[in-house]
Structure formats: structure tokens, C-alpha cells
Design an enzyme around this catalytic site. Sequence first.
Site, short mmCIF file in Angstrom:
data_model
loop_
_atom_site.label_atom_id
_atom_site.label_comp_id
_atom_site.label_asym_id
_atom_site.label_seq_id
_atom_site.Cartn_x
_atom_site.Cartn_y
_atom_site.Cartn_z
N ASP A 123 0.93 -1.17 -0.12
CA ASP A 123 0.00 -0.07 -0.12
C ASP A 123 0.87 1.05 0.20
OD1 ASP A 123 -2.05 1.92 0.65
OD2 ASP A 123 -3.10 0.52 1.69
N HIS A 125 -0.02 3.57 1.80
CA HIS A 125 -0.51 4.30 3.04
C HIS A 125 -0.32 3.14 4.13
CE1 HIS A 125 -2.70 6.09 -0.06
NE2 HIS A 125 -2.31 7.34 0.52
N ASP A 127 -2.37 2.98 7.00
CA ASP A 127 -3.84 2.81 7.27
C ASP A 127 -3.88 2.47 8.83
OD1 ASP A 127 -4.64 3.21 4.94
OD2 ASP A 127 -4.76 1.11 4.19
N HIS A 140 -11.18 4.04 5.97
CA HIS A 140 -10.28 3.38 5.15
C HIS A 140 -8.48 3.62 5.43
CE1 HIS A 140 -9.42 6.10 1.21
NE2 HIS A 140 -9.33 6.84 2.49
N ASP A 228 -3.35 -2.97 -1.93
CA ASP A 228 -4.10 -1.78 -2.41
C ASP A 228 -3.54 -1.22 -3.65
OD1 ASP A 228 -4.92 0.83 -2.66
OD2 ASP A 228 -5.28 0.98 -0.46
N ASP A 230 -3.21 1.38 -5.04
CA ASP A 230 -2.73 2.85 -4.96
C ASP A 230 -1.07 2.59 -4.27
OD1 ASP A 230 -2.47 2.87 -2.00
OD2 ASP A 230 -4.35 4.04 -2.07
N GLU A 273 -9.67 -0.92 -3.50
CA GLU A 273 -9.35 0.40 -4.02
C GLU A 273 -9.55 0.73 -5.51
OE1 GLU A 273 -9.98 3.01 -2.08
OE2 GLU A 273 -9.28 2.41 0.04
#
Length: 301
Positions: A123, A125, A127, A140, A228, A230, A273
Site C-alpha cells: 500500500d 499508506h 492505514d 479506510h 491496495d 494505490d 481500491e
Amino acid sequence: MKNIDIIGVPSTFGQRKLGVNLGPDAIRYAGLQDRLENIGINVHDKGNIDVPAIDLKKFNSEQQGLRNYDEIINVSKTLSQKVDQTIINDRFPLVLGGDHSIAVGSISGICKHYENLGVIWYDAHGDLNIPEESPSGNIHGMPLRILLGEGPSDLVNLNDIQPKLKPENIVLIGMRDLDKGEREYIKAQNIKTYTMADIDKLGIETVSNDTLSYLKSRHVDGLHLSLDVDALDPTETPGTGTRVLGGLSYRESHFALELLHESNMITSMDLVEVNPLIDLHNSTAEQAVSLLGTFFGETLL
């Protein structure tokens, strides 16, 4: 041969942009089932779980200080039960999001079956926010912290299990956008983290192999991959809602997934996502299908 259940989770409640709820069907439309069956995998598409209808007048409304909290509790409980049943039936759960808040439900169902579950969080991020530190209030951005036992109580205590994960059993890969509280938490808990700078220095092969070696040393008895889209650079995966430049390349991600496949360690997976409303000709869903093909053992020759 792996026996796989595809479970779609058309939930957009963890963030503010409509469209990610269409992700599971966009991935199906891009040919996922045929792709997996063509490499000899037994695939059962369980369809999409039931989620609350989107009420545009109430969408993003705050409940106990969190956006769409009641809806996310509903989704998490339903998904947890579906994933639990898939594992009871000795099948591999492949969960298609939806936004990344769905990981609360999937991992809550998965962790019931393991004493020492490990997680690879692929990911941009972390999270790892909690409500009082979150810049956005979007759930999220909180699922991993919830699974570690901190955050909204109804989600933390889902299935009467908490915490569901241990910080030392988590590896973060692809990090390039972390909030202040997340950075402090990662350092305090000594969570194994590979930022994009680390990947640039070491290369994705070393990062992937070191991740697997580390988790083996932790004696994990199951390993969940939460991917994810992203994590990839938005120039390659434009159809996602929280874009951050400077991400992993499509080819790097294929190589990482090849290595994860060869390890035979992954026991469950989320892919989240994908948002076709902001995509270009469904290209992000098509790339997701290609990545999943690689992960499940597709080869050129």
C-alpha cells in the site's frame, strides 16, 4: 491446484469518493475468473456480499464521530462470516473491494483460524490512524490499527477477538504517505516497514525475500496479503481514489507477486481500491486481473 472463493465487497463507506463500490464487478468484467481458470485453478465466484444501500443524503454522515460508521460495522460483520465459511470449506478467500476498510471484516474472519497470523500490507499508506488523530475521519485509513486493537470499539471487538494482529507480524511495503500519528506508531511498535526509498535502494526482489524471511522467523501459521492498488504509481493505476506519485511500477509489482506465489506462504488475500468511475477504460481493473494472474501462478512459458 488452489481452490479459490471470490468474494466481492461493493463498499464505498470507508472514504468519500463514490465508485469504489463498483470495483469488484469491474475486476470481474476485466476477465478475472477466466484468467484464473485458464491456469488450472478451481474458482467459485460467491458474488458480492450484501451491503447497505448508499443514501446520497446521508453518505459521509458522521456516526459517533466517524463517517459511515454503522454501515462499516454492517459490512465488516457480513464479510467476516463469509470469509470464515470459505476457510472452513478449505478454500482460499480472494476478497475484492471496495475500499480498504473492508480489511477489518476479512481479517476478522481469517484470524479465527490462525494462532499467529501474519500480514503483508502492500500500500502507499499505513492505514494506522485512530479517530482522534485522523486528518480525514475516513475509516479506510484506520483498518490496520483497528486490527491491532485500537480504534472504534465495535470494530476492534468484532468476533470478540482483540487484538487480531500483532505488530511484529506485519510488514508494510510501498509506504510513501504516512500521517504524523502513523509514523510515531510505526516507530513505537517497531513495525517492519519498507518505504519507497527502501525499495529504490534495495530493489523489490530483496524487499520481497526479506519480508518472507522475516515472517518465517516470526513463525506465522497463516499469511494474509492486503494489496491496495494505490501501492502502484498512479500513472499506471489511475483508477484509485487516494493517488500518491512515486509508487511501485507495474513490473515491480508483478515480480513481487511472483515471489510471493513461489513462497507458497500466502493463505488469503484482499485486493482493494479499484474505482472504475475515475479510471481510464477500466485499465486499473485490467491490471488488477493481470497481477492476480501472476500471484496465482500464471507464467509466460
